[in-house]
Design a protein around this motif. Structure first.
Motif, PDB file in Angstrom:
ATOM      1  N   ASP A 184       0.881  -1.165   0.000  1.00 43.69           N
ATOM      2  CA  ASP A 184       0.000   0.000   0.000  1.00 43.69           C
ATOM      3  C   ASP A 184       0.912   1.206   0.000  1.00 43.69           C
ATOM      4  O   ASP A 184       1.628   1.386   0.991  1.00 43.69           O
ATOM      5  CB  ASP A 184      -0.882  -0.053   1.259  1.00 43.69           C
ATOM      6  CG  ASP A 184      -1.940   1.039   1.274  1.00 43.69           C
ATOM      7  OD1 ASP A 184      -1.810   2.005   0.504  1.00 43.69           O
ATOM      8  OD2 ASP A 184      -2.894   0.918   2.060  1.00 43.69           O
ATOM      9  N   PRO A 185       1.072   1.971  -1.061  1.00 43.90           N
ATOM     10  CA  PRO A 185       0.137   2.136  -2.178  1.00 43.90           C
ATOM     11  C   PRO A 185       0.472   1.377  -3.473  1.00 43.90           C
ATOM     12  O   PRO A 185      -0.124   1.712  -4.499  1.00 43.90           O
ATOM     13  CB  PRO A 185       0.222   3.651  -2.428  1.00 43.90           C
ATOM     14  CG  PRO A 185       1.660   3.977  -2.183  1.00 43.90           C
ATOM     15  CD  PRO A 185       2.099   3.042  -1.064  1.00 43.90           C
ATOM     16  N   GLU A 186       1.347   0.357  -3.435  1.00 44.08           N
ATOM     17  CA  GLU A 186       1.645  -0.363  -4.684  1.00 44.08           C
ATOM     18  C   GLU A 186       0.381  -0.976  -5.302  1.00 44.08           C
ATOM     19  O   GLU A 186       0.216  -0.997  -6.527  1.00 44.08           O
ATOM     20  CB  GLU A 186       2.666  -1.475  -4.448  1.00 44.08           C
ATOM     21  CG  GLU A 186       4.083  -0.987  -4.194  1.00 44.08           C
ATOM     22  CD  GLU A 186       4.380  -0.820  -2.716  1.00 44.08           C
ATOM     23  OE1 GLU A 186       3.453  -0.474  -1.940  1.00 44.08           O
ATOM     24  OE2 GLU A 186       5.551  -1.022  -2.319  1.00 44.08           O
ATOM     25  N   ALA A 187      -0.498  -1.508  -4.429  1.00 38.90           N
ATOM     26  CA  ALA A 187      -1.723  -2.134  -4.940  1.00 38.90           C
ATOM     27  C   ALA A 187      -2.533  -1.158  -5.801  1.00 38.90           C
ATOM     28  O   ALA A 187      -3.184  -1.566  -6.770  1.00 38.90           O
ATOM     29  CB  ALA A 187      -2.590  -2.625  -3.775  1.00 38.90           C
ATOM     30  N   GLN A 188      -2.446   0.130  -5.460  1.00 39.54           N
ATOM     31  CA  GLN A 188      -3.271   1.124  -6.158  1.00 39.54           C
ATOM     32  C   GLN A 188      -2.764   1.408  -7.573  1.00 39.54           C
ATOM     33  O   GLN A 188      -3.437   2.095  -8.338  1.00 39.54           O
ATOM     34  CB  GLN A 188      -3.326   2.430  -5.335  1.00 39.54           C
ATOM     35  CG  GLN A 188      -4.140   2.319  -4.049  1.00 39.54           C
ATOM     36  CD  GLN A 188      -3.347   1.912  -2.835  1.00 39.54           C
ATOM     37  OE1 GLN A 188      -2.588   0.955  -2.879  1.00 39.54           O
ATOM     38  NE2 GLN A 188      -3.509   2.634  -1.736  1.00 39.54           N
TER      39      GLN A 188
END
Ligand code: AMP
Ligand code: GLY
Length: 417
Positions: free
Chosen positions: A281-285
């Motif tokens: 998070d924030p990679e997932a975004q």
């Protein structure tokens, strides 16, 4: 596309920007509930996950995983994407993670583990360049000190070990040599035996422009990453993630979930800095919205112990910019009213994910350190970056802070290729 009668119901556990992104992408092909979610995340329900009926459970944050939520759900015969407490220890104890890396033969920084001050200070003296001091246990992303100042490192050792700085989490410390090089995040989907990599991402851990100031949970991210070439990713998967999964299996741990490899690409090759046991998070975004394959299918297969789907991604780039509360990461100021989310979402190529929002869906307020992640997409990193910042420009509240340099260097580098 599944018809409505076969449409699955998925429960996402958590309440942050990562869970909003999971819900958004899983929602392309399933009905999603988020527990507990937040006023900014559609589908949020105030029901304990153990009371929810769903075809698939996806546990977002590390704390419930370390605490055994996936085990409790599996005990109810639920299909769960997320490791049990045994595997989640990889993130719950850095000292144990280092032992697993050693067993698996995965390259990492030279290190030692200590519970007593004197030997820890003596070991610090042997470090060649600069100093890295980490709490063994979970510390919300804040338990890592990287410094050139020996006195500061010594001070950290004392305050961590005494319990003063991070309570029990700090009573064991890991001291490491400082490494240099670009950092990348590889999120691998694991089914207990096999691991498949998602598109690489890079995040921005420090609060300040130019990577200065204290570490945060992450102030922004982008994907793809020019330095994370297919060859680099292959090296990380075959030399790091797969041997780790094999080693866990040899220890009797059936790891079904994300193995998030935090890697530094050093002049001597990629070295594993850390494992997380969940999506970044924030990679997932930025990673999940780029998927063109069905996430419900992929995670269901992993949860069932048999991945057959190969994840594929759009060539479009994505950049996310975190909007944080005044005072973050030390003492975030909660309460202000947020304006402009609808206007940002109405721009083409922009999606706003809610990380720390309170109030009501009609009138969201600041209710956490990291409040929003504004993701922009476009054919190049530069175009994606422009969209993300166009979204951020629409949003405001008193004291909102964000980094203006997210993905800047990579956009320039990518344009020069
Ligand atoms: P970790 O939670 O272990 O990933 O550490 C947080 C951040 O501290 C990493 O993303 C790096 O930026 C930095 N870091 C951790 N270990 C090292 C190291 N051995 N050398 C240099 N920087 C490090
Ligand atoms: N973005 C770093 C993390 O999720 O730990």
């Amino acid at each position: 596309m599944s018809s409505d009668t076969t449409r699955k119901r998925v429960c996402v556990v958590g309440s942050g920007g990562r869970e909003h992104a999971l819900a958004s992408v899983l929602g392309r092909s399933a009905d999603v509930v988020v527990s507990p979610g937040s006023p900014g995340i559609p589908g949020s329900v105030d029901t304990d996950p153990l009371e929810i009926d769903a075809d698939l459970f996806v546990v977002g944050p590390e704390a419930p995983l370390v605490d055994g939520l996936a085990d409790r759900l599996r005990a109810q015969e639920k299909l769960v994407f997320g490791p049990g407490a045994d595997g989640a220890r990889l993130e719950g104890s850095k000292a144990w993670m280092k032992e697993v890396l050693a067993k698996a033969g995965v390259p990492t920084a030279m290190h030692g583990t200590f519970t007593e001050v004197e030997p820890a200070l003596a070991y610090l003296d042997t470090m060649p360049e600069f100093y890295v001091v980490k709490t063994d246990g979970l510390a919300a992303g804040k338990g890592v000190l990287v410094t050139h100042d020996l006195a500061e490192a010594q001070d950290a050792v004392r305050t961590y070990l005494s319990g003063e700085a991070f309570g029990e989490a700090g009573r064991t410390v890991v001291i490491e040599e400082g490494l240099t090089g670009p950092e990348i995040s590889i999120l691998a989907i694991c089914d207990g035996t096999k691991a498949v990599a998602l598109a690489p991402a890079q995040d921005f851990k420090r609060i300040g422009v130019g990577d200065v100031g204290p570490n945060t949970g992450g102030m922004g991210a982008y994907s793809p990453v020019p330095v994370a070439t297919p060859a680099v990713v292959e090296t990380i998967m075959t030399g790091g993630v797969q041997p780790t999964l094999d080693t866990l299996r040899g220890m009797g741990i059936d790891y079904r979930g994300v193995l998030y490899a935090g890697v530094m690409v050093t002049p001597d090759g990629p070295k594993m800095l850390e494992y997380n046991v969940r999506f970044g998070d924030p990679e997932a975004q930025v990673v999940l919205p780029r998927l063109t394959t069905d996430l419900v299918q992929l995670l269901s297969e992993a949860a069932a112990g048999n991945i057959e789907t190969i994840p594929e991604f759009t060539t479009d780039a994505m950049v996310t910019v975190v909007c944080a509360a005044e005072g973050y990461p030390m003492s975030p100021v909660k309460g202000p009213t947020i304006s402009g989310i609808d206007r940002a979402n109405a721009l083409g190529g922009v999606e706003v994910f809610c990380a720390g929002t309170g109030g009501s869906p009609e009138q969201l307020t600041v209710n956490g350190g990291r409040v929003l992640a504004v993701t922009g997409s476009g054919p190049t990193l530069a175009a994606a970056r422009e969209r993300a910042f166009a979204g951020v420009d629409e949003i405001s509240w008193p004291g909102m802070q964000y980094r203006i340099d997210i993905a800047e260097a990579a956009s320039v580098a990518a344009a020069e290729v």
